[in-house]
Design a protein around this motif. Structure first.
Motif, PDB file in Angstrom:
ATOM      1  N   LYS A   1      85.289  -2.684  -7.902  1.00 53.57           N
ATOM      2  CA  LYS A   1      84.166  -3.164  -7.936  1.00 53.57           C
ATOM      3  C   LYS A   1      83.931  -3.884  -6.739  1.00 53.57           C
ATOM      4  O   LYS A   1      82.724  -4.091  -5.980  1.00 53.57           O
ATOM      5  CB  LYS A   1      83.794  -3.904  -8.945  1.00 53.57           C
ATOM      6  N   THR A   2      84.855  -4.420  -6.435  1.00 55.77           N
ATOM      7  CA  THR A   2      85.137  -5.461  -5.062  1.00 55.77           C
ATOM      8  C   THR A   2      84.898  -4.618  -3.933  1.00 55.77           C
ATOM      9  O   THR A   2      84.460  -5.144  -2.746  1.00 55.77           O
ATOM     10  CB  THR A   2      86.224  -5.983  -4.949  1.00 55.77           C
ATOM     11  N   ILE A   3      85.114  -3.350  -3.677  1.00 57.59           N
ATOM     12  CA  ILE A   3      84.870  -2.519  -2.645  1.00 57.59           C
ATOM     13  C   ILE A   3      83.580  -1.252  -2.990  1.00 57.59           C
ATOM     14  O   ILE A   3      83.512  -0.426  -2.352  1.00 57.59           O
ATOM     15  CB  ILE A   3      86.247  -1.674  -2.134  1.00 57.59           C
TER      16      ILE A   3
ATOM     17  N   GLY B   1      82.448   7.313 -24.321  1.00 56.16           N
ATOM     18  CA  GLY B   1      81.679   5.878 -24.140  1.00 56.16           C
ATOM     19  C   GLY B   1      82.394   4.671 -23.847  1.00 56.16           C
ATOM     20  O   GLY B   1      82.184   3.528 -24.025  1.00 56.16           O
ATOM     21  N   LEU B   2      83.876   5.055 -23.318  1.00 54.66           N
ATOM     22  CA  LEU B   2      84.727   3.802 -22.877  1.00 54.66           C
ATOM     23  C   LEU B   2      84.670   3.498 -21.600  1.00 54.66           C
ATOM     24  O   LEU B   2      85.440   2.383 -21.273  1.00 54.66           O
ATOM     25  CB  LEU B   2      86.107   4.484 -23.340  1.00 54.66           C
ATOM     26  N   LEU B   3      83.606   3.814 -20.580  1.00 54.28           N
ATOM     27  CA  LEU B   3      83.780   3.439 -19.280  1.00 54.28           C
ATOM     28  C   LEU B   3      82.235   2.743 -19.193  1.00 54.28           C
ATOM     29  O   LEU B   3      81.224   2.883 -19.852  1.00 54.28           O
ATOM     30  CB  LEU B   3      83.624   4.443 -18.397  1.00 54.28           C
TER      31      LEU B   3
ATOM     32  N   THR C   1      92.274   0.705 -17.442  1.00 52.84           N
ATOM     33  CA  THR C   1      91.102   1.356 -16.756  1.00 52.84           C
ATOM     34  C   THR C   1      90.045   0.148 -16.610  1.00 52.84           C
ATOM     35  O   THR C   1      89.349   0.164 -15.503  1.00 52.84           O
ATOM     36  CB  THR C   1      90.604   2.071 -17.790  1.00 52.84           C
ATOM     37  N   GLU C   2      89.996  -0.717 -17.215  1.00 53.62           N
ATOM     38  CA  GLU C   2      89.036  -1.874 -16.948  1.00 53.62           C
ATOM     39  C   GLU C   2      89.593  -2.838 -15.871  1.00 53.62           C
ATOM     40  O   GLU C   2      88.907  -3.242 -14.799  1.00 53.62           O
ATOM     41  CB  GLU C   2      89.077  -3.029 -18.440  1.00 53.62           C
TER      42      GLU C   2
END
Length: 224
Positions: free
Chosen positions: A198-200, A222-224, A190-191
């Motif tokens: 994030k780059t797009i 709360g894992l995101l 997921t990370e």
């Protein structure tokens, strides 16, 4: 005693007419759907037996046709009826998500993903691709694995997001073991996907893990 001899208030069709479909049990709903039983069994007795053979309603609807037709009293026509029920429910949930209702009623997202993934016998990694108003654009099953794992490649996710012009995504995968608890590997992948997107400038809104009877949300944990 034949079903016609039951007290009126206990007959499935009469209950449906008087109190609505929510008042009926799973067996009663099947009895109304099929109308007749099978040799030696009235429709209610057969419907209860059908659910027992399958292990429950969810298991019944998710069965492939080859298994369905091995159940007592299920031929080609009844097999098709059961498959149509599942497909209609999936299309209803998908059409609701396309209207943007999924984020005013998150349970719809859970229900939709569960109908798609809960009864897969191998691990399947899927995406909900959303527009900038968080309406569903597309559902895609992107990676498949053994009973233990599915290989996930963030670059393929980025490629699909760009192709569909998605503004955000929701990740989902099933655990064929039935345990919905996210693993360390689930968290790491997921990370990696978040970093790639994030780059797009595309957000990962949630990651759902589908188990046998539970669906776990990364966002709620709360894992995101």
């Amino acid at each position: 005693m034949h079903i016609r001899e039951w007290p009126v208030a206990e007959r499935p069709r009469e209950k449906l007419a008087a109190h609505g479909s929510a008042s009926l049990s799973d067996a009663e709903l099947l009895a109304v759907l099929f109308g007749t039983g099978t040799a030696g069994q009235d429709v209610m007795t057969w419907a209860r037996s059908l659910l027992q053979q399958a292990g429950g309603l969810a298991e019944l609807l998710a069965m492939p046709s080859t298994q369905l037709q091995k159940l007592h009293g299920v031929g080609v026509a009844r097999c098709m009826q059961l498959q149509v029920i599942l497909e209609l429910s999936q299309r209803y949930l998908a059409s609701t998500l396309k209207l943007g209702a999924g984020f005013t009623n998150p349970q719809l997202v859970r229900d939709y993903l569960a109908t798609k993934l809960r009864h897969q016998t191998r691990e399947v990694f899927a995406l909900l691709l959303l527009d900038n108003q968080h309406r569903l654009l597309h559902y895609e099953e992107l990676f498949y694995g053994t009973i233990n794992a599915a290989p996930v490649y963030p670059r393929e996710i980025v490629k699909l997001v760009l192709d569909k012009n998605a503004a955000a995504i929701i990740l989902a995968h099933n655990h064929p073991s039935g345990v919905a608890e996210p693993s360390q590997a689930d968290r790491r992948v997921t990370e990696r996907i978040q970093e790639a997107l994030k780059t797009i400038d595309v957000a990962v809104l949630d990651h759902f893990v589908i188990g046998a009877g539970e669906t776990v949300s990364f966002a709620e944990r709360g894992l995101l």
